[in-house]
Design an enzyme around this catalytic site. Structure first.
Site, PDB file in Angstrom:
ATOM      1  CE  LYS A 200      -4.111  -2.550  -7.152  1.00 49.24           C
ATOM      2  NZ  LYS A 200      -3.598  -3.386  -6.121  1.00 49.24           N
TER       3      LYS A 200
ATOM      4  CG  PHE B 154      -1.275  -6.099  -2.301  1.00 43.48           C
ATOM      5  CD1 PHE B 154      -1.242  -4.968  -3.181  1.00 43.48           C
ATOM      6  CD2 PHE B 154      -2.132  -5.957  -1.463  1.00 43.48           C
ATOM      7  CE1 PHE B 154      -1.712  -3.679  -2.926  1.00 43.48           C
ATOM      8  CE2 PHE B 154      -2.676  -4.758  -1.218  1.00 43.48           C
ATOM      9  CZ  PHE B 154      -2.627  -3.475  -1.937  1.00 43.48           C
ATOM     10  N   GLY B 155      -2.636  -8.897  -2.568  1.00 38.36           N
ATOM     11  CA  GLY B 155      -4.058  -9.223  -2.308  1.00 38.36           C
ATOM     12  C   GLY B 155      -4.951 -10.216  -3.004  1.00 38.36           C
ATOM     13  CE1 TYR B 156      -9.712 -12.058  -1.407  1.00 36.21           C
ATOM     14  CE2 TYR B 156      -9.183  -9.797  -0.219  1.00 36.21           C
ATOM     15  CZ  TYR B 156      -9.613 -11.187  -0.221  1.00 36.21           C
ATOM     16  OH  TYR B 156     -10.124 -11.491   0.893  1.00 36.21           O
ATOM     17  CG  ASP B 157      -4.205  -6.203  -6.909  1.00 36.89           C
ATOM     18  OD1 ASP B 157      -5.102  -5.626  -6.977  1.00 36.89           O
ATOM     19  OD2 ASP B 157      -2.808  -5.717  -6.695  1.00 36.89           O
TER      20      ASP B 157
ATOM     21  CG  ASP C 148     -10.110  -1.142   6.263  1.00 35.37           C
ATOM     22  OD1 ASP C 148      -9.373  -1.536   6.769  1.00 35.37           O
ATOM     23  OD2 ASP C 148     -11.395  -1.493   5.864  1.00 35.37           O
TER      24      ASP C 148
ATOM     25  NE  ARG D  21      -4.204   1.296  -1.055  1.00 35.02           N
ATOM     26  CZ  ARG D  21      -4.635   0.052  -1.668  1.00 35.02           C
ATOM     27  NH1 ARG D  21      -4.130  -0.434  -2.827  1.00 35.02           N
ATOM     28  NH2 ARG D  21      -5.409  -0.644  -0.896  1.00 35.02           N
TER      29      ARG D  21
ATOM     30  CD  GLU E 258      -8.302  -4.453   9.477  1.00 39.27           C
ATOM     31  OE1 GLU E 258      -9.340  -4.866   9.057  1.00 39.27           O
ATOM     32  OE2 GLU E 258      -7.151  -4.191   8.692  1.00 39.27           O
TER      33      GLU E 258
ATOM     34  CE  LYS F 167      -4.063  -1.300   2.645  1.00 39.06           C
ATOM     35  NZ  LYS F 167      -4.909  -0.806   3.878  1.00 39.06           N
TER      36      LYS F 167
END
Ligand code: ITT
Length: 197
Positions: free
Chosen positions: A175, A151-154, A76, A181, A41, A12
């Site tokens: 991206k 990253f993550g769900y990309d 978030d 973001r 969280e 991020k």
């Protein structure tokens, strides 16, 4: 202008830096005495509530240190899948760590309606101000994981603003030109430094 990004996710920070540097901001990870904040969280209904909780925790984290008056950023994000009633949404982080992307693809197996969106809520806070910006990237869930970037769900998210590739196949620049973001950060950057009309 220096912005301290309170996050445990360096991906991020890289993305925020590539988005905000050209606008004249210098983004760094918030670190106090060699330690990054570790957020609790809340299991809240929305990512707005989670972001608000993160900014409160981050301000508490810098209280009494020389960074107390710095501009702090938190953010978030979540992946909201239409046919799953918005799941995983605010639980995206937990879901990625548990069932992961294969689990999401399994839940979506045989489902023709694949609409989804990434949402981000970014909050900047400094002396005497707190400001929130939101960004949404609409798209579809792919049938398989494709791509090694991001990253993550990309690898399972195909943005509507793209050309049919997953975010996992996009370069960082591609991206950042369309992401949830980037949109949320653009809103907060305009608040920090309104463009001259
Ligand atoms: P911090 O809370 O420390 O900032 P995090 O990685 O936990 O970092 P979030 O709670 O905002 O960040 O992220 C929720 C989930 O969504 C998490 O699993 C991320 O990997 C994923 N995610 C967030 N932004 C993403 C993006 O741009 N592309 C793919 N997945 C993303």
């Amino acid at each position: 202008m220096r912005i301290l990004f309170a996050t445990g996710n360096e991906n991020k920070v890289s993305e925020a830096s590539s988005i905000l540097s050209p606008l004249g901001y210098h983004v760094e990870t918030l670190v106090v005495n060699g330690i990054k904040p570790e957020f609790i969280e809340p299991q809240a209904d929305g990512i707005e509530a989670v972001a608000l909780s993160k900014i409160e925790q981050a301000r508490e984290f810098v209280k009494g240190t020389q960074l107390e008056s710095s501009i702090i950023l938190v953010e978030d994000s979540g992946l909201f899948i239409d046919s799953l009633g918005g799941f995983p949404g605010p639980y995206s982080s937990y879901v990625e760590k548990t069932i992961g992307l294969p689990g999401i693809l399994q839940l979506m197996s045989g489902e023709p309606a694949r609409g989804a969106e990434f949402r981000a809520v970014a909050i900047v806070s400094g002396e005497g101000f707190t400001f929130t910006g939101e960004g949404i990237s609409p798209g579809e869930i792919s049938n398989e994981m494709i791509g090694q970037m991001g990253f993550g769900y990309d690898p399972i998210f195909i943005p509507h603003d793209g050309d049919g590739r997953t975010c996992g196949e996009l370069s960082p620049e591609e991206k950042s030109s369309i992401s949830h973001r980037a949109k949320a950060l653009k809103v907060v950057s305009e608040f920090l430094n309104p463009p001259s009309k």
